[in-house]
Design an enzyme around this catalytic site. Structure first.
Site, PDB file in Angstrom:
ATOM      1  N   LYS A 125       3.348  11.805   2.774  1.00 34.12           N
ATOM      2  CA  LYS A 125       2.829  10.561   3.358  1.00 34.12           C
ATOM      3  C   LYS A 125       3.946   9.536   3.374  1.00 34.12           C
ATOM      4  CE  LYS A 125      -1.144   8.933   4.847  1.00 34.12           C
ATOM      5  NZ  LYS A 125      -2.325   9.675   5.331  1.00 34.12           N
ATOM      6  N   ASP A 165      -1.425   6.835  10.851  1.00 32.14           N
ATOM      7  CA  ASP A 165      -2.441   6.455   9.873  1.00 32.14           C
ATOM      8  C   ASP A 165      -2.763   4.993  10.231  1.00 32.14           C
ATOM      9  OD1 ASP A 165      -3.573   7.643   7.120  1.00 32.14           O
ATOM     10  OD2 ASP A 165      -3.244   5.520   6.783  1.00 32.14           O
TER      11      ASP A 165
END
Ligand code: GLU
Length: 450
Positions: A125, A165
């Protein structure tokens, strides 16, 4: 002191002040006790200590020039957490709240989520504490280019494949891809969530929201119900919330709320989805404008939210779809939902319910789909995009959507069978955590001490 407890204590010492990361780790490790007791090899192999430590963490300066000519500096991150199952895979978040704790919690969740999909993808991430809201296209482009000027050397189609995201959609992916291509001279599938004009996959945009609704339907089917006629609370108004609402309508349910950083809309007769799309996707404006068109809807500004939670969860409904952000559903919110008859929660966001709220859902034995299972449709469809890029093909909407449904079904069956195997029938938190863990742990053991 037991193995799990000691690992968490050591982690708090070696990685101080990372509250959200501890929360994600504790939630997973709490579920693992039965599997660790039954297999001493996991402990001998120090699997837990290895799993909570990212393989690599990159932090970098992102300087850029705004439209007024001022120099701005942001912090960039990429956490390459675990590559036992495949190249690191996970989104980039651009939001002012981003810090090392947030990125590590998201990266940690991603490992198990990606494992649950059954696909060959590791967990990672990244992001930055940059706020794209209110920035011009030029500013967003210059920020993305500067971000990639550092990140490009760490990513690649078989090493680390970022996606979107919060705050990172097709526009940002486009600017980052362009800069990556310029720096490397290579046209390759290094990002997912790309535009349909140049390598993106149909259904990717819709996949997280659709997937959370498919998952909800599988949970209900197992209990002899369906979503037909369900009144559903949805939070958020980004990609996940919008396509969750779209799928809810398609399945005969009625979404009656949505929210953004300014406030919450409650519309008893059903949310006007084309209007929300227009406000959020085209005009990039606040939801407050919704009531100019629909004076019969109710708007609660953030300033009027209850002090112990979120206005959206205080309405009565059959089901809740938290699709905004972490810890957006508190213990009091969970109590309110349960008291008002809600018996299904499917999480489109990552870790939206606090630990206490999750425990209440489990104790009440409602159908509860934790984020790492219910929202895995997004990353799963990213992997389908990678497969299309690698084979130089474009699949039809129906083909991708069918695979998405099948993957969500497999995740539900895997989580639910694993819960049963460990004597916790219906507890999909335990089921998802153990199933994801076993796949990663066994691969790590087979690959040696690396
Ligand atoms: N950001 C999404 C998630 O939380 C998608 C990640 C991806 O597609 O790589 O799973």
């Amino acid at each position: 002191m037991n193995y799990i407890h000691k690992t968490v204590l050591d982690l708090k010492h070696s990685s101080p002040a990372q509250t959200e990361f501890y929360q994600a780790v504790e939630e997973v490790l709490d579920s693992l006790e039965p599997v660790l007791e039954g297999n001493s090899n996991y402990q001998r192999q120090a699997i837990i200590q290895r799993m909570v430590e990212p393989e690599r963490q990159i932090m970098f300066r992102v300087p850029w020039v705004d439209d007024e000519g001022n120099i701005q500096v942001n912090k960039g991150y990429r956490v390459e957490f675990n590559s036992a199952l495949g190249p690191y895979k996970g989104g980039l978040r651009f939001h002012p709240t981003v810090n090392a704790s947030i990125i590590k919690f998201l990266g940690f969740e991603q490992i198990f989520k990606n494992a649950l999909t059954g696909l060959p993808i590791g967990g990672g991430k990244g992001g930055a504490n940059f706020d794209p809201k209110g920035r011009s296209d030029g500013e967003v482009m210059r920020f993305c280019q500067s971000f990639i000027n550092e990140l490009y050397r760490h990513i690649g189609p078989t090493t680390d494949v970022p996606a979107g995201d919060i705050g990172v959609g097709a526009r940002e992916i486009g600017y980052m891809f362009g800069q990556y291509k310029r720096l490397t001279g290579r046209y390759e599938g290094v990002f997912t969530g790309k535009s349909l004009l140049w390598g993106g996959s149909l259904v990717r945009k819709e996949a997280t929201g659709y997937g959370a609704v498919y998952f909800a339907d599988y949970m209900l089917n197992a209990r002899g119900h369906s979503l037909q006629g369900y009144r559903c609370l949805v939070s958020g108004a980004g990609n996940v919330a919008i396509y969750a609402m779209e799928k809810l309508y398609q399945m005969g349910a009625i979404p009656i709320s949505c929210s953004d950083s300014s406030g919450t809309i409650y519309h008893a007769t059903g949310v006007d989805l084309p209007l929300v799309k227009q406000l959020k996707q085209q005009q990039r404006t606040h939801l407050e404008r919704y009531i100019e068109v629909h004076p019969d809807a109710n708007y609660t500004p953030v300033a009027d939210y209850p002090s112990d939670g979120h206005a959206v969860w205080r309405y009565s409904a059959d089901a809740a779809f938290p699709c905004a952000t972490q810890n957006e559903l508190s213990k009091t919110d969970a109590e309110s939902l349960l008291a008002n008859g809600c018996h299904l929660v499917s999480e489109g966001a990552n870790m939206p319910s606090t630990h206490e709220a999750v425990n209440l859902f489990i104790a009440a034995k409602i159908a509860y789909g934790p984020g790492k299972a219910a929202n895995a449709g997004g990353v799963a469809t990213s992997q389908l995009e990678m497969a299309q890029n690698a084979s130089m093909q474009n699949w039809s909407f129906e083909k991708v959507d069918q695979q998405l449904q099948q993957i969500m079904k497999n995740i539900f069956v895997t989580a639910s069978d694993t819960a049963k195997e460990f004597g916790q029938d219906g507890n999909l938190v335990t089921g998802a955590n153990i199933a994801g863990f076993r796949r990663v742990a066994d691969a790590m053991i087979e690959q040696g001490i690396v």
